[in-house]
Design an enzyme around this catalytic site. Sequence first.
Site, mmCIF file in Angstrom:
data_model
loop_
_atom_site.group_PDB
_atom_site.id
_atom_site.type_symbol
_atom_site.label_atom_id
_atom_site.label_comp_id
_atom_site.label_asym_id
_atom_site.label_seq_id
_atom_site.Cartn_x
_atom_site.Cartn_y
_atom_site.Cartn_z
ATOM 1 N N ARG A 142 -7.541 -4.651 8.604
ATOM 2 C CA ARG A 142 -7.557 -3.285 9.132
ATOM 3 C C ARG A 142 -8.979 -2.760 9.128
ATOM 4 O O ARG A 142 -9.818 -3.155 8.332
ATOM 5 C CB ARG A 142 -6.668 -2.379 8.289
ATOM 6 N N TYR B 274 23.609 2.470 13.667
ATOM 7 C CA TYR B 274 24.324 2.698 12.403
ATOM 8 C C TYR B 274 24.584 4.189 12.199
ATOM 9 O O TYR B 274 25.602 4.582 11.645
ATOM 10 C CB TYR B 274 23.542 2.112 11.215
ATOM 11 N N ASP C 150 13.388 -11.209 -1.084
ATOM 12 C CA ASP C 150 13.090 -11.160 0.352
ATOM 13 C C ASP C 150 14.289 -10.490 1.033
ATOM 14 O O ASP C 150 15.382 -11.057 1.092
ATOM 15 C CB ASP C 150 12.908 -12.596 0.861
ATOM 16 N N LYS D 190 25.287 1.784 4.048
ATOM 17 C CA LYS D 190 26.676 2.096 4.412
ATOM 18 C C LYS D 190 27.601 1.860 3.218
ATOM 19 O O LYS D 190 28.427 2.705 2.875
ATOM 20 C CB LYS D 190 27.070 1.211 5.599
ATOM 21 N N TYR E 253 5.531 -7.529 15.941
ATOM 22 C CA TYR E 253 5.621 -6.307 15.125
ATOM 23 C C TYR E 253 6.240 -5.183 15.932
ATOM 24 O O TYR E 253 7.207 -4.546 15.508
ATOM 25 C CB TYR E 253 4.207 -5.940 14.669
ATOM 26 N N PHE F 22 0.839 -1.208 0.000
ATOM 27 C CA PHE F 22 0.000 0.000 0.000
ATOM 28 C C PHE F 22 0.878 1.264 0.000
ATOM 29 O O PHE F 22 0.855 2.048 -0.964
ATOM 30 C CB PHE F 22 -0.923 -0.084 1.226
#
Length: 328
Positions: free
Chosen positions: A187, A160, A57, A106, A146, A12
Amino acid sequence: MKRILITGAAGFLGSHLCDRFYAEGYAVIAMDNLITGRLSNIEHLFGKKHFEFHHHDISKFIHVAGELDYILHFASPASPIDYLKIPIQTLKVGSLGTHNLLGLAKAKNARIMVASTSEVYGDPEVHPQTEDYWGNVNPIGPRGVYDEAKRFQEAITMAYHRYHEVETRIIRIFNTYGPRMRLNDGRVLPAFIGQALRGEDLTVFGDGSQTRSFCYVDDLVEGIYRLLHSDIADPINIGNPDEITIGEFAEEIIQLTGTSQKVIYEPLPTNDPKQRQPDISKAKSLLNWAPVVNRTEGLKVTYEYFKSLSEEMLYQKEHNNFEAYIRK
Ligand code: UDP
């Protein structure tokens, strides 16, 4: 020409980001493993000169040839139903996936923005939520996979930034809606509109007194664009502060769709946040950003989108490829 890698590109938000950055003259490298994303969201970009798609992935090593100026990391399942079904993948994309992308940033000397979430605040005890609130999260609850992946994502991104001096941006996204949401991702907005279109009653969880604040996708994309081009490494809330109870929201959808169905009540999911509203003072003062699309306008456009979908999609239980990934 600037080159930008967008992960979660067929989702989305990712698909709207592909559109915006392509329109702004960027060469867009879109990446998605298509577990929850759909190629139909970006198929209008296929065949364009400065657009390419990689089926990959990102929790595995990422190779991108050539120079990169920017990375937008928007890959992740993002609805409670999705991360209940694919919890390990949700953890991996937020942790391993983010690590791989930070390494890529990086190596390429690219600026990276990671998509964080209001879920880092959990079921908040501070209202509205300011960026300096640390949150109230249950790590082992159903949302933990999550919430904690996103909290880890923020931690490794700051590491980082501080240790490797990578240019990082962290956006905390509050509930967002608009065309290309999956109709059956669980949702609340697609759930209610889908129910209205199918002539079913609208399912309000709990007593409907919990609140959310819904941001239209174009406003969110503008906030992302401004934050990416700012020099702010600290997390920034982007969302619409116009807060509403889920009960009132159901009434709005009934009005919008003209359905004659009624509201029915179902049990509240575990750890469902009771209230949520972004404090956007920082975005206002530092980015000169505030949402401009009100809910009436935004919902109208979104309803038109859902109405245009085929009967088959309306009655399809799943729009995803969970099965192909479930054993990995
Ligand atoms: N919700 C609801 N009915 C539904 C789907 C969701 O009442 O059919 C509620 C849900 O319990 C939550 C709110 O709507 O309080 C927003 O849910 P969503 O899954 O959209 O997002 P999140 O909880 O992550 O903000």
